[in-house]
Design a protein around this motif. Structure first.
Motif, PDB file in Angstrom:
ATOM      1  N   ARG A   4       0.893  -0.923   0.048  1.00  0.00           N
ATOM      2  CA  ARG A   4       0.137   0.068   0.319  1.00  0.00           C
ATOM      3  C   ARG A   4       0.893   1.128  -0.614  1.00  0.00           C
ATOM      4  NH1 ARG A   4      -4.273  -1.593   3.811  1.00  0.00           N
ATOM      5  NH2 ARG A   4      -4.718  -2.061   2.314  1.00  0.00           N
ATOM      6  N   LYS A   5       0.586   2.127  -0.335  1.00  0.00           N
ATOM      7  CA  LYS A   5       0.781   2.907  -0.772  1.00  0.00           C
ATOM      8  C   LYS A   5       0.531   4.434  -0.238  1.00  0.00           C
ATOM      9  CE  LYS A   5       3.553   1.899  -4.860  1.00  0.00           C
ATOM     10  NZ  LYS A   5       4.089   2.564  -6.186  1.00  0.00           N
ATOM     11  N   VAL A   6       1.374   5.003   0.545  1.00  0.00           N
ATOM     12  CA  VAL A   6       0.853   7.152   0.797  1.00  0.00           C
ATOM     13  C   VAL A   6       0.991   8.124   0.294  1.00  0.00           C
ATOM     14  CG1 VAL A   6       2.185   7.046   3.168  1.00  0.00           C
ATOM     15  CG2 VAL A   6       0.548   7.959   3.092  1.00  0.00           C
ATOM     16  N   THR A   7       0.630   9.415   0.108  1.00  0.00           N
ATOM     17  CA  THR A   7       2.090  10.496  -0.695  1.00  0.00           C
ATOM     18  C   THR A   7       1.264  11.650   0.546  1.00  0.00           C
ATOM     19  OG1 THR A   7       0.778   9.808  -2.655  1.00  0.00           O
ATOM     20  CG2 THR A   7       1.517  11.936  -2.755  1.00  0.00           C
ATOM     21  N   ILE A   8       2.665  12.325   0.626  1.00  0.00           N
ATOM     22  CA  ILE A   8       2.661  13.369   2.031  1.00  0.00           C
ATOM     23  C   ILE A   8       3.214  14.612   0.389  1.00  0.00           C
ATOM     24  CG2 ILE A   8       3.497  14.484   3.689  1.00  0.00           C
ATOM     25  CD1 ILE A   8       3.554  11.182   4.609  1.00  0.00           C
ATOM     26  N   SER A   9       2.357  15.092   0.694  1.00  0.00           N
ATOM     27  CA  SER A   9       2.560  16.719   0.118  1.00  0.00           C
ATOM     28  C   SER A   9       2.842  17.236   1.466  1.00  0.00           C
ATOM     29  CB  SER A   9       0.617  17.092  -1.170  1.00  0.00           C
ATOM     30  OG  SER A   9       1.482  18.257  -1.114  1.00  0.00           O
ATOM     31  N   GLU A  10       4.312  18.231   0.229  1.00  0.00           N
ATOM     32  CA  GLU A  10       4.840  19.044   1.111  1.00  0.00           C
ATOM     33  C   GLU A  10       5.178  19.933   0.485  1.00  0.00           C
ATOM     34  OE1 GLU A  10       4.918  19.812   3.806  1.00  0.00           O
ATOM     35  OE2 GLU A  10       6.556  20.797   4.822  1.00  0.00           O
ATOM     36  N   ASN A  11       5.402  21.803   0.747  1.00  0.00           N
ATOM     37  CA  ASN A  11       5.436  22.728  -0.298  1.00  0.00           C
ATOM     38  C   ASN A  11       5.063  22.272  -1.832  1.00  0.00           C
ATOM     39  OD1 ASN A  11       6.719  23.934   1.942  1.00  0.00           O
ATOM     40  ND2 ASN A  11       8.830  23.416   2.332  1.00  0.00           N
ATOM     41  N   ILE A  13       5.238  19.615  -3.637  1.00  0.00           N
ATOM     42  CA  ILE A  13       5.729  18.628  -3.971  1.00  0.00           C
ATOM     43  C   ILE A  13       5.455  17.332  -3.343  1.00  0.00           C
ATOM     44  CG2 ILE A  13       8.414  17.566  -3.941  1.00  0.00           C
ATOM     45  CD1 ILE A  13       8.976  20.139  -3.685  1.00  0.00           C
ATOM     46  N   ASN A  14       4.889  16.176  -3.872  1.00  0.00           N
ATOM     47  CA  ASN A  14       4.680  15.299  -3.485  1.00  0.00           C
ATOM     48  C   ASN A  14       5.768  13.727  -3.631  1.00  0.00           C
ATOM     49  OD1 ASN A  14       2.180  16.086  -3.570  1.00  0.00           O
ATOM     50  ND2 ASN A  14       0.766  15.261  -5.324  1.00  0.00           N
ATOM     51  N   LEU A  15       5.255  13.433  -2.167  1.00  0.00           N
ATOM     52  CA  LEU A  15       6.606  12.502  -1.972  1.00  0.00           C
ATOM     53  C   LEU A  15       6.149  10.870  -1.894  1.00  0.00           C
ATOM     54  CD1 LEU A  15       8.709  14.576   1.026  1.00  0.00           C
ATOM     55  CD2 LEU A  15       9.783  13.413  -1.237  1.00  0.00           C
ATOM     56  N   GLU A  16       6.054  10.416  -2.192  1.00  0.00           N
ATOM     57  CA  GLU A  16       5.420   8.976  -2.370  1.00  0.00           C
ATOM     58  C   GLU A  16       6.134   8.105  -1.503  1.00  0.00           C
ATOM     59  OE1 GLU A  16       2.753   5.987  -5.601  1.00  0.00           O
ATOM     60  OE2 GLU A  16       4.620   6.963  -6.211  1.00  0.00           O
ATOM     61  N   PHE A  17       5.485   7.178  -0.113  1.00  0.00           N
ATOM     62  CA  PHE A  17       5.936   5.935   0.137  1.00  0.00           C
ATOM     63  C   PHE A  17       5.356   5.290   0.275  1.00  0.00           C
ATOM     64  CE2 PHE A  17       6.430  10.440   2.154  1.00  0.00           C
ATOM     65  CZ  PHE A  17       7.858  10.190   2.227  1.00  0.00           C
ATOM     66  N   THR A 119       0.506  -0.336  12.058  1.00  0.00           N
ATOM     67  CA  THR A 119       1.960   0.518  12.750  1.00  0.00           C
ATOM     68  C   THR A 119       2.311   0.283  11.617  1.00  0.00           C
ATOM     69  OG1 THR A 119       2.151   0.595  14.935  1.00  0.00           O
ATOM     70  CG2 THR A 119       3.843   1.665  14.295  1.00  0.00           C
ATOM     71  N   TYR A 120       3.361   0.999  10.503  1.00  0.00           N
ATOM     72  CA  TYR A 120       3.548   0.676   8.974  1.00  0.00           C
ATOM     73  C   TYR A 120       4.818   2.189   9.614  1.00  0.00           C
ATOM     74  CZ  TYR A 120      -0.784  -0.056   7.486  1.00  0.00           C
ATOM     75  OH  TYR A 120      -2.563  -0.791   7.250  1.00  0.00           O
ATOM     76  N   ILE A 121       6.241   1.062   8.874  1.00  0.00           N
ATOM     77  CA  ILE A 121       7.289   2.219   8.726  1.00  0.00           C
ATOM     78  C   ILE A 121       6.896   2.840   6.743  1.00  0.00           C
ATOM     79  CG2 ILE A 121       9.616   2.218   7.906  1.00  0.00           C
ATOM     80  CD1 ILE A 121      10.180  -0.827   9.281  1.00  0.00           C
ATOM     81  N   LEU A 122       7.492   4.056   6.867  1.00  0.00           N
ATOM     82  CA  LEU A 122       7.074   4.569   5.765  1.00  0.00           C
ATOM     83  C   LEU A 122       8.160   4.861   4.750  1.00  0.00           C
ATOM     84  CD1 LEU A 122       5.330   8.281   6.312  1.00  0.00           C
ATOM     85  CD2 LEU A 122       4.303   6.085   5.940  1.00  0.00           C
ATOM     86  N   GLU A 169      14.992   7.335  15.063  1.00  0.00           N
ATOM     87  CA  GLU A 169      16.320   7.178  14.024  1.00  0.00           C
ATOM     88  C   GLU A 169      16.605   7.002  13.399  1.00  0.00           C
ATOM     89  OE1 GLU A 169      19.326   5.833  17.146  1.00  0.00           O
ATOM     90  OE2 GLU A 169      18.503   6.239  18.904  1.00  0.00           O
ATOM     91  N   ASN A 170      17.523   7.300  12.161  1.00  0.00           N
ATOM     92  CA  ASN A 170      18.198   6.962  11.313  1.00  0.00           C
ATOM     93  C   ASN A 170      17.068   7.401  10.450  1.00  0.00           C
ATOM     94  OD1 ASN A 170      20.883   5.720  10.285  1.00  0.00           O
ATOM     95  ND2 ASN A 170      19.478   3.685   9.967  1.00  0.00           N
ATOM     96  N   ASN A 171      16.676   7.889  10.414  1.00  0.00           N
ATOM     97  CA  ASN A 171      15.877   8.635   8.963  1.00  0.00           C
ATOM     98  C   ASN A 171      14.115   7.905   9.003  1.00  0.00           C
ATOM     99  OD1 ASN A 171      17.152  11.041   9.003  1.00  0.00           O
ATOM    100  ND2 ASN A 171      18.068  10.396   6.927  1.00  0.00           N
ATOM    101  N   ILE A 172      13.976   6.860   9.905  1.00  0.00           N
ATOM    102  CA  ILE A 172      12.896   6.618   9.937  1.00  0.00           C
ATOM    103  C   ILE A 172      11.584   7.004   9.755  1.00  0.00           C
ATOM    104  CG2 ILE A 172      11.415   4.345  10.483  1.00  0.00           C
ATOM    105  CD1 ILE A 172      13.991   3.588  11.643  1.00  0.00           C
ATOM    106  N   ILE A 173      10.638   6.927   9.357  1.00  0.00           N
ATOM    107  CA  ILE A 173       8.704   7.601   9.777  1.00  0.00           C
ATOM    108  C   ILE A 173       8.178   6.996  10.156  1.00  0.00           C
ATOM    109  CG2 ILE A 173       6.772   8.972   9.225  1.00  0.00           C
ATOM    110  CD1 ILE A 173       9.787  11.150   7.708  1.00  0.00           C
ATOM    111  N   LEU A 174       7.632   6.399  11.347  1.00  0.00           N
ATOM    112  CA  LEU A 174       6.735   5.269  11.695  1.00  0.00           C
ATOM    113  C   LEU A 174       5.233   5.905  11.752  1.00  0.00           C
ATOM    114  CD1 LEU A 174       7.471   2.988  12.892  1.00  0.00           C
ATOM    115  CD2 LEU A 174       6.623   3.324  14.979  1.00  0.00           C
ATOM    116  N   LEU A 175       4.291   5.300  10.857  1.00  0.00           N
ATOM    117  CA  LEU A 175       2.959   5.732  10.988  1.00  0.00           C
ATOM    118  C   LEU A 175       2.154   4.609  11.354  1.00  0.00           C
ATOM    119  CD1 LEU A 175       0.583   7.271   9.070  1.00  0.00           C
ATOM    120  CD2 LEU A 175       0.637   5.266   7.660  1.00  0.00           C
ATOM    121  N   GLU A 176       1.324   5.404  12.643  1.00  0.00           N
ATOM    122  CA  GLU A 176       0.636   4.857  13.789  1.00  0.00           C
ATOM    123  C   GLU A 176      -0.767   5.312  12.945  1.00  0.00           C
ATOM    124  OE1 GLU A 176       1.944   4.617  17.882  1.00  0.00           O
ATOM    125  OE2 GLU A 176       3.859   4.244  17.208  1.00  0.00           O
TER     126      GLU A 176
END
Lengths: 213, 266
Positions: A4-11, A13-17, A119-122, A169-176
């Motif tokens: 499954r994918k999710v897109t986060i829009s920031e400034n 710019i669409n970032l796909e995860f 819980t997911y890792i992005l 840490e280590n540039n990981i983003i968790l999606l809960e």
């Protein structure tokens, strides 16, 4: 199976995860109950009918279905969820495909008002400067005791799910992903009678919740 | 459920009640307008006609009377097809014969980093059901270890949450005092279960019900409000996030090797 994918829009710019599901099992080990006979040969589980016929049912030959008090079957499609006054509950459309924005942070303490269901890792499709900027923004907000949140309903339903971004840490983003529950304060007057524990099963899945009415 | 909880030198019995993440009474209405309360609807197993009619079903039949009917080419009454059925789980061997003398084992498959490489380690041990150790008589302890909300949410994923509530005036005072303390500190307290080994208190996993999952510890949140009320939420830790971080440190080369190894195993 495609993730499954999710897109986060920031400034703008669409970032796909890609979402990588993390469970207790992936972290502490996947447990499976197995059965063995006295010669150490592995056995399997089956189900038989208890009507005296003792028919061994092949997998997929039966399913659970809703039945009313008169024994009539009710299809899920025939059911509408309603409140205590039998008014239909508003339907929330699935919104995973809609790009998420980092606009509505909640206070870190308020995350405990949500029951976490998944819980997911992005995993970013492209780990570039834009991702780094996003991570830094999520981290900065977290360090200021705020967490970014957005609506996160995979399917249409009457329960509102919310997603929260936690920087590790280590540039990981968790999606809960969780469901809101009003915090309950207790006064001296109310002595709580012992309640039967009718909590939801511990290992339910988000899709199962949608299937259940 | 009633539990025993200790804070400092004091301990008392209180209630542990579930947090409802959605409305308890979630009623339903049929599309035709008929109103049904949730209690009126139950889930029953039904046979699926298309599946039951295929040849696979007629293979593994256990009841000797049915087998006899088959041998004598007698007609089997499948009148019940499509209707509700009651079923029971049994254990079968490779030839679909029921086995009554068997042992249960737990097979754990765990990914572990060994020498900067991801490896899959499989262990097997005889199944021993867990026994609840949170109850009226064995106290769980609110320790003096406090952690910030940031530390808690960064390091742990919460799995199950319950409220602590009072059952009389004394237990109200006790719980209010704890909530007031945690609110003032703006931190969460680590709550653990202990067992006595050689006259020493040793931390033990918290198990809420028999055959339930063990939790290493829980994080207690306490708040008070201007109406003299308290909130105490016990958040059981589902799993730590440290493994996620460790796994992310593995290089792409190692991951590729790991995937190749798995493919060859399959």
């Amino acid at each position: 199976m495609a993730k499954r994918k999710v897109t986060i829009s920031e400034n703008n710019i669409n970032l796909e995860f890609e979402l990588e599901k993390v469970t207790r099992e992936t972290e502490v080990g996947e447990k499976k109950i197995i059965y063995k006979d006295l010669e150490n040969k592995e056995l399997r589980k089956g189900r038989i009918t208890t009507d005296g016929m003792n028919i061994l049912l092949p997998q997929g030959s039966y399913k659970n279905n809703h039945v009313d008090s008169k024994g009539n079957y009710i299809s899920n499609k025939e059911l509408i969820e309603v409140d205590d006054e039998f008014n239909p509950l508003p339907l929330i459309e699935g919104n995973v495909a809609i790009p998420k924005t980092l606009e509505n942070p909640i206070e870190i303490i308020d995350l405990l008002n949500y029951k976490i269901t998944n819980t997911y890792i992005l995993n970013p499709i492209q780990k570039n400067d834009d991702f780094q900027k996003l991570y830094n923004k999520v981290l900065l907000s977290f360090n200021n005791d705020e967490i970014f949140s957005f609506p996160y309903n995979i399917l249409a339903g009457t329960i509102q799910y919310s997603g929260f971004l936690i920087p590790l840490e280590n540039n990981i983003i968790l999606l809960e992903v969780g469901i809101y529950s009003d915090p309950q304060f207790f006064s001296r007057k109310e002595a709580i009678e012992e309640q039967e524990d009718v909590d939801e099963p511990e290992d339910y899945d988000i899709e199962e919740l949608f299937e259940a009415i | 459920m009633i539990i025993n909880i200790g804070f400092g030198e004091q301990n008392t019995t209180i209630n542990l009640i579930p947090v409802h993440s959605r409305k308890k009474s979630r009623n339903a209405r049929l599309i035709n307008g008929e109103e049904i309360s949730r209690e009126e609807i139950k889930s029953e197993a039904i046979l699926l006609k298309d599946k039951i009619n295929n040849d696979n079903l007629l293979g593994p039949i256990i009841n000797p009377a049915i087998i006899e009917k088959l041998i004598n080419d007698e007609e089997i009454d499948f009148e019940d097809i499509g209707k509700k059925i009651k079923t029971q789980q049994i254990i079968l061997d490779a030839d679909n014969n029921p086995v009554y003398d068997f042992k249960k084992f737990v097979r754990v498959t765990k990914k572990k980093i060994v020498d900067n490489e991801m490896k899959e380690i499989i262990t097997e041990e005889e199944f021993v059901p867990t026994i609840a150790n949170i109850n009226e008589s064995i106290p769980i302890q609110i320790t003096n270890k406090l952690i910030t909300y940031q530390e808690a949410l960064k390091n742990y994923v919460i799995g199950n949450t319950k409220y602590l509530t009072h059952n009389d005036g004394l237990s109200f005072d006790f719980l209010y005092k704890i909530a007031e303390y945690l609110d003032k500190e703006n931190k969460l307290a680590i709550v653990q279960a202990f067992t006595i080994i050689n006259n020493k208190k040793v931390p033990t996993p918290m198990i809420l019900k028999d055959s339930g999952r063990p939790y290493a510890f829980a994080l207690l949140q306490g708040k008070i409000n201007e109406y003299g009320e308290y909130l105490l939420r016990l958040n059981f830790v589902n799993f730590p996030t440290k493994n996620i971080i460790e796994e992310s440190k593995i290089t792409p080369k190692n991951i590729a090797e790991f995937i190749l190894k798995i493919q060859f195993t399959i």
